[in-house]
Design a protein around this motif. Structure first.
Motif, PDB file in Angstrom:
ATOM      1  N   THR A   8       0.703  -1.224  -0.133  1.00  0.00           N
ATOM      2  CA  THR A   8      -0.144  -0.135   0.044  1.00  0.00           C
ATOM      3  C   THR A   8       0.817   1.363  -0.099  1.00  0.00           C
ATOM      4  O   THR A   8       0.378   2.469  -0.453  1.00  0.00           O
ATOM      5  CB  THR A   8      -0.969  -0.084   1.247  1.00  0.00           C
ATOM      6  N   ALA A   9       2.199   1.226   0.473  1.00  0.00           N
ATOM      7  CA  ALA A   9       2.790   2.396   0.481  1.00  0.00           C
ATOM      8  C   ALA A   9       3.887   2.341  -0.597  1.00  0.00           C
ATOM      9  O   ALA A   9       4.642   1.013  -0.774  1.00  0.00           O
ATOM     10  CB  ALA A   9       3.505   2.525   1.896  1.00  0.00           C
ATOM     11  N   GLU A  10       4.135   3.235  -1.408  1.00  0.00           N
ATOM     12  CA  GLU A  10       4.902   3.146  -2.684  1.00  0.00           C
ATOM     13  C   GLU A  10       6.542   3.444  -1.975  1.00  0.00           C
ATOM     14  O   GLU A  10       6.773   4.089  -1.254  1.00  0.00           O
ATOM     15  CB  GLU A  10       4.783   4.270  -3.501  1.00  0.00           C
ATOM     16  N   LEU A  11       7.185   2.369  -2.515  1.00  0.00           N
ATOM     17  CA  LEU A  11       8.655   2.540  -1.862  1.00  0.00           C
ATOM     18  C   LEU A  11       9.557   3.406  -2.821  1.00  0.00           C
ATOM     19  O   LEU A  11       9.907   3.180  -3.796  1.00  0.00           O
ATOM     20  CB  LEU A  11       9.298   1.238  -1.762  1.00  0.00           C
ATOM     21  N   ASP A  12       9.733   4.608  -2.482  1.00  0.00           N
ATOM     22  CA  ASP A  12      10.771   5.578  -3.080  1.00  0.00           C
ATOM     23  C   ASP A  12      11.891   5.687  -2.170  1.00  0.00           C
ATOM     24  O   ASP A  12      12.207   5.049  -1.180  1.00  0.00           O
ATOM     25  CB  ASP A  12       9.927   6.916  -3.320  1.00  0.00           C
ATOM     26  N   PHE A  13      12.856   6.422  -2.758  1.00  0.00           N
ATOM     27  CA  PHE A  13      14.082   6.473  -1.977  1.00  0.00           C
ATOM     28  C   PHE A  13      14.096   7.208  -0.722  1.00  0.00           C
ATOM     29  O   PHE A  13      14.695   6.566   0.136  1.00  0.00           O
ATOM     30  CB  PHE A  13      15.016   7.190  -2.781  1.00  0.00           C
ATOM     31  N   LYS A  14      13.231   8.096  -0.462  1.00  0.00           N
ATOM     32  CA  LYS A  14      12.858   8.729   0.764  1.00  0.00           C
ATOM     33  C   LYS A  14      12.346   7.810   1.867  1.00  0.00           C
ATOM     34  O   LYS A  14      12.932   7.827   2.874  1.00  0.00           O
ATOM     35  CB  LYS A  14      12.089  10.086   0.602  1.00  0.00           C
ATOM     36  N   THR A  15      11.387   7.079   1.431  1.00  0.00           N
ATOM     37  CA  THR A  15      10.870   5.937   2.271  1.00  0.00           C
ATOM     38  C   THR A  15      11.850   5.002   2.724  1.00  0.00           C
ATOM     39  O   THR A  15      11.955   4.452   3.941  1.00  0.00           O
ATOM     40  CB  THR A  15       9.594   5.479   1.746  1.00  0.00           C
ATOM     41  N   LEU A  16      12.631   4.304   1.677  1.00  0.00           N
ATOM     42  CA  LEU A  16      13.528   3.293   1.960  1.00  0.00           C
ATOM     43  C   LEU A  16      14.604   3.804   2.856  1.00  0.00           C
ATOM     44  O   LEU A  16      14.953   3.272   3.841  1.00  0.00           O
ATOM     45  CB  LEU A  16      14.212   3.234   0.656  1.00  0.00           C
ATOM     46  N   ALA A  17      14.901   5.254   2.695  1.00  0.00           N
ATOM     47  CA  ALA A  17      16.031   5.819   3.834  1.00  0.00           C
ATOM     48  C   ALA A  17      15.455   5.784   4.938  1.00  0.00           C
ATOM     49  O   ALA A  17      16.104   5.674   6.017  1.00  0.00           O
ATOM     50  CB  ALA A  17      16.605   7.029   3.088  1.00  0.00           C
ATOM     51  N   GLU A  18      14.001   6.064   5.215  1.00  0.00           N
ATOM     52  CA  GLU A  18      13.715   6.436   6.394  1.00  0.00           C
ATOM     53  C   GLU A  18      13.328   5.042   7.151  1.00  0.00           C
ATOM     54  O   GLU A  18      13.598   4.794   8.438  1.00  0.00           O
ATOM     55  CB  GLU A  18      12.317   7.025   6.272  1.00  0.00           C
ATOM     56  N   VAL A  19      12.968   3.976   6.343  1.00  0.00           N
ATOM     57  CA  VAL A  19      12.768   2.623   7.079  1.00  0.00           C
ATOM     58  C   VAL A  19      14.173   2.171   7.555  1.00  0.00           C
ATOM     59  O   VAL A  19      14.335   1.534   8.650  1.00  0.00           O
ATOM     60  CB  VAL A  19      12.012   1.802   5.984  1.00  0.00           C
ATOM     61  N   LEU A  20      15.486   2.326   6.799  1.00  0.00           N
ATOM     62  CA  LEU A  20      16.492   1.607   7.144  1.00  0.00           C
ATOM     63  C   LEU A  20      17.419   2.728   8.072  1.00  0.00           C
ATOM     64  O   LEU A  20      18.330   2.207   8.726  1.00  0.00           O
ATOM     65  CB  LEU A  20      17.131   1.707   5.777  1.00  0.00           C
ATOM     66  N   ASP A  21      16.661   3.701   8.306  1.00  0.00           N
ATOM     67  CA  ASP A  21      17.354   4.794   9.509  1.00  0.00           C
ATOM     68  C   ASP A  21      16.957   4.119  10.906  1.00  0.00           C
ATOM     69  O   ASP A  21      17.651   4.636  11.714  1.00  0.00           O
ATOM     70  CB  ASP A  21      16.878   6.099   9.026  1.00  0.00           C
ATOM     71  N   ASP A  22      15.654   3.368  10.906  1.00  0.00           N
ATOM     72  CA  ASP A  22      15.537   2.959  12.132  1.00  0.00           C
ATOM     73  C   ASP A  22      16.174   1.538  12.527  1.00  0.00           C
ATOM     74  O   ASP A  22      16.156   0.811  11.818  1.00  0.00           O
ATOM     75  CB  ASP A  22      13.942   2.420  11.906  1.00  0.00           C
ATOM     76  N   ASP A  23      16.542   1.815  13.784  1.00  0.00           N
ATOM     77  CA  ASP A  23      17.531   0.701  14.410  1.00  0.00           C
ATOM     78  C   ASP A  23      16.684  -0.937  14.466  1.00  0.00           C
ATOM     79  O   ASP A  23      17.059  -2.003  14.289  1.00  0.00           O
ATOM     80  CB  ASP A  23      18.045   0.984  15.586  1.00  0.00           C
ATOM     81  N   TYR A  24      15.335  -0.582  14.897  1.00  0.00           N
ATOM     82  CA  TYR A  24      14.594  -1.688  15.113  1.00  0.00           C
ATOM     83  C   TYR A  24      14.249  -2.413  13.677  1.00  0.00           C
ATOM     84  O   TYR A  24      14.023  -3.672  13.725  1.00  0.00           O
ATOM     85  CB  TYR A  24      13.317  -1.464  16.146  1.00  0.00           C
ATOM     86  N   ALA A  25      13.726  -1.556  12.795  1.00  0.00           N
ATOM     87  CA  ALA A  25      13.462  -2.155  11.505  1.00  0.00           C
ATOM     88  C   ALA A  25      14.668  -2.868  10.782  1.00  0.00           C
ATOM     89  O   ALA A  25      14.687  -4.047  10.371  1.00  0.00           O
ATOM     90  CB  ALA A  25      13.067  -1.102  10.481  1.00  0.00           C
ATOM     91  N   ARG A  26      16.068  -2.461  11.231  1.00  0.00           N
ATOM     92  CA  ARG A  26      17.241  -2.946  10.769  1.00  0.00           C
ATOM     93  C   ARG A  26      17.316  -4.398  11.537  1.00  0.00           C
ATOM     94  O   ARG A  26      17.646  -5.452  10.923  1.00  0.00           O
ATOM     95  CB  ARG A  26      18.488  -2.055  10.856  1.00  0.00           C
ATOM     96  N   ASP A  27      17.155  -4.263  12.593  1.00  0.00           N
ATOM     97  CA  ASP A  27      17.410  -5.662  13.526  1.00  0.00           C
ATOM     98  C   ASP A  27      16.134  -6.544  12.980  1.00  0.00           C
ATOM     99  O   ASP A  27      16.580  -7.876  12.903  1.00  0.00           O
ATOM    100  CB  ASP A  27      16.872  -5.276  14.951  1.00  0.00           C
ATOM    101  N   VAL A  28      14.917  -6.035  12.474  1.00  0.00           N
ATOM    102  CA  VAL A  28      14.026  -6.998  12.125  1.00  0.00           C
ATOM    103  C   VAL A  28      14.691  -7.825  10.844  1.00  0.00           C
ATOM    104  O   VAL A  28      14.456  -8.984  10.509  1.00  0.00           O
ATOM    105  CB  VAL A  28      12.808  -6.496  11.837  1.00  0.00           C
ATOM    106  N   LEU A  29      14.983  -6.707   9.887  1.00  0.00           N
ATOM    107  CA  LEU A  29      15.446  -7.422   8.533  1.00  0.00           C
ATOM    108  C   LEU A  29      16.771  -8.214   8.600  1.00  0.00           C
ATOM    109  O   LEU A  29      17.007  -9.142   7.778  1.00  0.00           O
ATOM    110  CB  LEU A  29      15.941  -6.053   7.742  1.00  0.00           C
ATOM    111  N   ARG A  30      17.704  -7.904   9.449  1.00  0.00           N
ATOM    112  CA  ARG A  30      18.913  -8.765   9.700  1.00  0.00           C
ATOM    113  C   ARG A  30      18.517 -10.176  10.307  1.00  0.00           C
ATOM    114  O   ARG A  30      18.843 -11.072   9.772  1.00  0.00           O
ATOM    115  CB  ARG A  30      19.724  -8.018  10.934  1.00  0.00           C
TER     116      ARG A  30
END
Length: 120
Positions: A8-30
Motif C-alpha cells: 500500500t505504500a510506494e517505496l521511493d528512495f525517501k521511504t527506503l532511507a527512513e525505514v533503514l534509518d530505524d534501528d529496530y527495522a534493521r534488527d528485524v531485517l537482519r
C-alpha cells in the motif's frame, strides 16, 4: 498470497532511507534474512518491545521489505512468521537523483509450494 502482494505504500528512495534509518527495522531485517521468525522470536534478538516490533513488522510489510508466512507446527497448529524480502540494495546517484534497485531473495520451488499450500 503474501501481504507484500498488496503493497500500500510506494517505496521511493525517501521511504527506503527512513525505514533503514530505524534501528529496530534493521534488527528485524537482519534477523529475518537468516530465517523466518515470529514476533516473539524477534524479541529475543532485539531490545524492542512487542508493540514496537509489531509496528516495524507492519511498516516493513507495507513497503514490501518483509513478507508474512505460515510455519506449520507438529501439533497441527501454525505460527505466523516473517521473512525479509530483500537480499541487497544498490544505490546510484545520477545527475543529482538517487536511484535504487532491490535484490529479492530467490525462492525455491519447494518453499513456494509450501507457501501456496499454507494459503489454503
Amino acid at each position: 498470497m503474501t501481504d507484500t502482494d498488496d503493497v500500500t505504500a510506494e517505496l521511493d528512495f525517501k521511504t527506503l532511507a527512513e525505514v533503514l534509518d530505524d534501528d529496530y527495522a534493521r534488527d528485524v531485517l537482519r534477523a529475518t534474512s537468516r530465517t523466518p521468525m515470529t514476533v516473539q522470536e524477534l524479541r529475543d534478538v532485539s531490545e524492542a518491545s512487542p508493540s514496537t516490533l509489531y509496528r516495524r513488522v507492519e511498516r516493513l510489510q507495507r513497503v514490501g521489505l518483509l513478507e508474512r508466512q505460515t510455519r506449520p507446527r507438529r501439533d497441527g497448529h501454525h505460527d505466523t512468521v516473517y521473512a525479509a524480502n530483500l537480499s541487497g540494495i544498490h544505490i546510484t546517484l545520477d545527475d543529482g537523483h538517487f536511484e535504487f534497485e532491490l535484490d529479492r531473495p530467490s525462492e525455491d520451488v519447494a518453499d513456494r509450494l509450501q507457501q501456496l499450500w499454507s494459503d489454503f
